[in-house]
Design a protein around this motif. Sequence first.
Motif, PDB file in Angstrom:
ATOM      1  N   THR A  73      -5.213   8.470  -3.077  1.00 50.74           N
ATOM      2  CA  THR A  73      -5.977   7.880  -1.920  1.00 50.74           C
ATOM      3  C   THR A  73      -4.864   8.525  -0.730  1.00 50.74           C
ATOM      4  N   ALA A  87     -10.159   8.609  -0.894  1.00 47.72           N
ATOM      5  CA  ALA A  87     -10.444   8.590  -2.681  1.00 47.72           C
ATOM      6  C   ALA A  87     -10.570   9.952  -3.046  1.00 47.72           C
ATOM      7  N   VAL A 110     -10.212   5.495   3.867  1.00 49.85           N
ATOM      8  CA  VAL A 110      -9.582   6.355   3.155  1.00 49.85           C
ATOM      9  C   VAL A 110     -10.530   7.699   2.562  1.00 49.85           C
TER      10      VAL A 110
END
Length: 402
Positions: A160, A83, A81
């Motif tokens: 995200t 973020a 991911v």
Amino acid sequence: MDHQHDAAKPGPQARVTTPITADLLRGALDLERTEHGLLPHRLPAWARAQYTDGQLAMAESQPSGVRLVVRTRATVVELDVLATKTVYQGLPPRPGSVYDLLIDGRLTDQASAPGGNVVAVDVATGSTETQPGPVGTIRFAGLPDRAKEVEIWLPHNELTQLVALRTDAPVEPVPTGRRVWLHHGSSISHGSNAASPSTIWPALAAALGDVDLINLGFSGSALLDPFTARTLRDTPADLISVKIGINIVNADLMRLRAFTPAVHGFLDTIREGHPTTPLLVVSPILCPIHEDTPGPGAFDVDALQAGQVQFRATGDPAERAAGKLTLSVIRDELARIVKQRAADDPNLHHLDGLELYGEADFAELPLPDRLHPDAAAHHRIGERFAELAFRPGGPFTAERAR
């Protein structure tokens, strides 16, 4: 539940890479392709284009209620991911964001993502500065070696981007056989001050009601926007609720003269797409600073200087006579509107927010910042909502929704 841990580097076992597609995600209304991967949105692109407000853009792109759902025998799941963390300069640091792992509906583990971008917000001026950061990996290992439903709930309060999904066994989508509950509300519905994404009050209520949640709780932006009403209208759902009030007051957005027609118009629009769907109008929970004092709301400067985040109401109670809104005024007006409309709409219902969190609850579980419930209060509100809405004969009872 296992202890929360920071993500580990990808392990050698996770060799099956699966493209992240819409059929693996729940709770998102739009997926934006970025240079890194997929960014879930909770408003469609056409709605986002109608008002490019920074607060709304941040809120709808934080994936509250959005989760990755797969069926698999995998014992290791890795998710890359990117973020975007928000830091408010001059305010105490906020708790780190959390990814919740649920196995067959049970919260089993938690993780935090390293790396990521950082957006620094100057509270005094509203200016922002973005510091780019790297993609991070969250890793869940030691999962039971059997066919199971695995959910990864994305942080409710952190943008995200989904980059890659790896496992040590194939995964497949999970068609839902449950009713879909579409909810709209403010930062409280968004999850402010909750402990983790699957423990915000709408998620807890959805689990108790055995329904699939689409959460359109937008921090600071539950403002009766017509594009939000059209989004609710156009989104397939078996159950719908709208929680109205606190943002209207603390933004000092409108007077009673505008509020009443706006609520009617909001409900009219929803009914264009869902003429007979159970529709529950929820009034505000208790918030003493705004019960009888209009907005706008503001940070309490004295509290900030003491290292605490607290809010205060800056309006004058005497201004109610000129149509300024308070929570008590809004509760009375919502009850009146629903009673009026329900004569011709038997599937329209009303829930007084004080039944979810009232005076006795405030005495036991006060609002830490005078505006948002804490983690324990989220649990209580979720349990109360499930008890009131999903009980036999309640507005969301299964026999009523079919």
